[in-house]
Design an enzyme around this catalytic site. Sequence first.
Site, PDB file in Angstrom:
ATOM      1  N   CYS A 295      24.134  49.099  36.684  1.00 26.43           N
ATOM      2  CA  CYS A 295      24.065  47.688  36.272  1.00 26.43           C
ATOM      3  C   CYS A 295      22.710  47.047  36.543  1.00 26.43           C
ATOM      4  O   CYS A 295      22.384  46.014  35.962  1.00 26.43           O
ATOM      5  CB  CYS A 295      25.153  46.889  36.976  1.00 26.43           C
ATOM      6  SG  CYS A 295      26.754  47.668  36.871  1.00 26.43           S
TER       7      CYS A 295
ATOM      8  N   HIS B 120      24.007  39.729  36.644  1.00 25.00           N
ATOM      9  CA  HIS B 120      24.833  40.800  36.086  1.00 25.00           C
ATOM     10  C   HIS B 120      26.284  40.314  36.093  1.00 25.00           C
ATOM     11  O   HIS B 120      26.769  39.798  37.100  1.00 25.00           O
ATOM     12  CB  HIS B 120      24.691  42.059  36.934  1.00 25.00           C
ATOM     13  CG  HIS B 120      25.740  43.073  36.620  1.00 25.00           C
ATOM     14  ND1 HIS B 120      25.945  43.520  35.332  1.00 25.00           N
ATOM     15  CD2 HIS B 120      26.656  43.693  37.399  1.00 25.00           C
ATOM     16  CE1 HIS B 120      26.943  44.392  35.352  1.00 25.00           C
ATOM     17  NE2 HIS B 120      27.393  44.508  36.579  1.00 25.00           N
TER      18      HIS B 120
ATOM     19  N   ASN C 262      32.172  43.516  31.789  1.00 19.99           N
ATOM     20  CA  ASN C 262      31.035  44.135  32.475  1.00 19.99           C
ATOM     21  C   ASN C 262      30.468  45.234  31.572  1.00 19.99           C
ATOM     22  O   ASN C 262      31.139  46.220  31.293  1.00 19.99           O
ATOM     23  CB  ASN C 262      31.539  44.711  33.803  1.00 19.99           C
ATOM     24  CG  ASN C 262      30.449  45.386  34.622  1.00 19.99           C
ATOM     25  OD1 ASN C 262      29.347  45.640  34.129  1.00 19.99           O
ATOM     26  ND2 ASN C 262      30.768  45.679  35.867  1.00 19.99           N
TER      27      ASN C 262
HETATM   28  O1  UT7 Z   1      29.196  46.277  38.045  1.00 19.95           O
HETATM   29  C1  UT7 Z   1      28.892  46.277  39.393  1.00 19.95           C
HETATM   30  C2  UT7 Z   1      29.877  46.959  40.219  1.00 19.95           C
HETATM   31  N1  UT7 Z   1      31.220  46.459  40.100  1.00 19.95           N
HETATM   32  C3  UT7 Z   1      31.659  45.469  40.868  1.00 19.95           C
HETATM   33  O2  UT7 Z   1      30.900  44.847  41.590  1.00 19.95           O
HETATM   34  C4  UT7 Z   1      33.136  45.182  40.836  1.00 19.95           C
HETATM   35  C5  UT7 Z   1      33.534  44.526  42.106  1.00 19.95           C
HETATM   36  N2  UT7 Z   1      34.981  44.395  42.300  1.00 19.95           N
HETATM   37  C6  UT7 Z   1      35.774  43.581  41.583  1.00 19.95           C
HETATM   38  O3  UT7 Z   1      35.343  42.929  40.647  1.00 19.95           O
HETATM   39  C7  UT7 Z   1      37.207  43.431  42.022  1.00 19.95           C
HETATM   40  O4  UT7 Z   1      37.380  44.125  43.240  1.00 19.95           O
HETATM   41  C8  UT7 Z   1      38.256  43.944  41.008  1.00 19.95           C
HETATM   42  C9  UT7 Z   1      38.332  42.994  39.834  1.00 19.95           C
HETATM   43  C10 UT7 Z   1      37.893  45.332  40.541  1.00 19.95           C
HETATM   44  C11 UT7 Z   1      39.631  43.975  41.645  1.00 19.95           C
HETATM   45  O5  UT7 Z   1      39.964  42.701  42.167  1.00 19.95           O
HETATM   46  P1  UT7 Z   1      40.532  42.568  43.663  1.00 19.95           P
HETATM   47  O6  UT7 Z   1      40.837  41.148  43.867  1.00 19.95           O
HETATM   48  O7  UT7 Z   1      39.495  43.197  44.580  1.00 19.95           O
HETATM   49  O8  UT7 Z   1      41.853  43.395  43.581  1.00 19.95           O
HETATM   50  P2  UT7 Z   1      42.299  44.690  44.409  1.00 19.95           P
HETATM   51  O9  UT7 Z   1      41.571  45.890  43.924  1.00 19.95           O
HETATM   52  O10 UT7 Z   1      42.242  44.362  45.878  1.00 19.95           O
HETATM   53  O11 UT7 Z   1      43.808  44.758  43.971  1.00 19.95           O
HETATM   54  C12 UT7 Z   1      44.729  43.709  44.252  1.00 19.95           C
HETATM   55  C13 UT7 Z   1      46.056  44.047  43.596  1.00 19.95           C
HETATM   56  C14 UT7 Z   1      46.516  45.473  43.859  1.00 19.95           C
HETATM   57  O12 UT7 Z   1      47.932  45.441  44.005  1.00 19.95           O
HETATM   58  P3  UT7 Z   1      48.605  45.514  45.451  1.00 19.95           P
HETATM   59  O13 UT7 Z   1      48.127  46.811  46.028  1.00 19.95           O
HETATM   60  O14 UT7 Z   1      48.091  44.318  46.181  1.00 19.95           O
HETATM   61  O15 UT7 Z   1      50.055  45.466  45.144  1.00 19.95           O
HETATM   62  C15 UT7 Z   1      46.181  46.199  42.600  1.00 19.95           C
HETATM   63  O16 UT7 Z   1      47.018  47.304  42.358  1.00 19.95           O
HETATM   64  O17 UT7 Z   1      45.922  43.930  42.179  1.00 19.95           O
HETATM   65  C16 UT7 Z   1      46.414  45.124  41.562  1.00 19.95           C
HETATM   66  N3  UT7 Z   1      45.675  45.337  40.329  1.00 19.95           N
HETATM   67  C17 UT7 Z   1      46.072  44.850  39.151  1.00 19.95           C
HETATM   68  N4  UT7 Z   1      47.146  44.125  38.792  1.00 19.95           N
HETATM   69  C18 UT7 Z   1      47.256  43.782  37.501  1.00 19.95           C
HETATM   70  C19 UT7 Z   1      44.507  46.014  40.159  1.00 19.95           C
HETATM   71  N5  UT7 Z   1      44.162  45.972  38.862  1.00 19.95           N
HETATM   72  C20 UT7 Z   1      45.107  45.270  38.219  1.00 19.95           C
HETATM   73  C21 UT7 Z   1      45.308  44.881  36.890  1.00 19.95           C
HETATM   74  N6  UT7 Z   1      46.380  44.132  36.577  1.00 19.95           N
HETATM   75  N7  UT7 Z   1      44.427  45.205  35.903  1.00 19.95           N
END
Ligand code: UT7
Length: 328
Positions: free
Chosen positions: A116, A255, A285
């Site tokens: 990125c 980004h 992204n």
């Molecule tokens: O491009 C540069 C590099 N990339 C980044 O910098 C990305 C950085 N990270 C993020 O943007 C976020 O961490 C994400 C958007 C990827 C995820 O958001 P989060 O708030 O960190 O969620 P999480 O991974 O902690 O997941 C929370 C919950 C989980 O469920 P449980 O375990 O709490 O029951 C996931 O399974 O959300 C669930 N989950 C979803 N639910 C519905 C993960 N993806 C989805 C989804 N739809 N698409």
Amino acid sequence: MCEEKKVGIIGLGAYLPEKVLTNKDLEKMVDTTDEWITTRTGIKERRIAKPDEATSDMATEAAKRALKAACLKPTDIDLIIVATITPDMFFPATACLVQEKLKARTVASFDISVACSGFIYGLAIADQFIKSGAYKYALVIGAEKLSSITDWSDRSTCVLFGDGAGAAVLAPVEKGGILSVYLGANGSEGDLLKLPAGGSRIPPTKKTIDDRLHFVKMNGSELFKHAVKIMADAALEVTRPLGLKAEDINLVIPHQANIRILEAVGRRMGLSKDKIYLNIDRYGNMSAASSAVALVDAVKEGRIKKGDKILLDAFGAGLTWGAIVIEW
Ligand code: UT7
């Protein structure tokens, strides 16, 4: 004493594939909701390239538009840099394919792979080549077909990414231009975001395909924490040598990884929300293409005026990061 050459952007162009994939479409593909994607990421829709449309095709189209805006011909270009993690193939470099499609001269053409942060690394490299007097006109392109390395059965990643390309033509300028550059990398956290197989460590086999190792693997929550700190620190490091404070920056073009990351970076920098440019809702992204397309859109929407100081700020796999201040 000779005054150092100033290098600026004299033309910009973007290309986004026609096909729009909405959050509602994704609801039919994986266990997710429009509400989750919108509130957790800020993304509403993203673009998806056609099966026969590769990164070099999108890069070439964006480059043609940037050249037109700069009133230059492809044969005027002295250097072509393509930032991408989704090259058409391992080799030849996508930049060489772009050179051929543009019918540019046989000038230096190479890819950079810093995810990125790629567009900012590319601008920084071109800045040096032009400043040194080696080249006059450089084409820097951020282009990605992330849909080709996305695991469409993994809801934690497939909702995030999109395809597209953005290009800039750089040249010596009389006033303004690139004022400050700050780049960095931390390989010790490389496992947080990677595509494990297909390279020399794990060459492709039937097993690597069955194990889905040719798709992006990401530890989102860990990356999130790094992203906020690193992007805010990079903004500080790049503005410090200029004696600029947050209020002196007219617009931040970050980004576009996650709206919550960008809001947190803004709070750390003490910036009002209206000073952070966002188009993540439309495109998701797009890795190296994200900040390039965001810059193109910000200019098109009249968000950048002559004399403005803008800050490009990116973070990505590697980990890598880069920030750049440009006087428009
Ligand atoms: O491009 C540069 C590099 N990339 C980044 O910098 C990305 C950085 N990270 C993020 O943007 C976020 O961490 C994400 C958007 C990827 C995820 O958001 P989060 O708030 O960190 O969620 P999480 O991974 O902690 O997941 C929370 C919950 C989980 O469920 P449980 O375990 O709490 O029951 C996931 O399974 O959300 C669930 N989950 C979803 N639910 C519905 C993960 N993806 C989805 C989804 N739809 N698409």
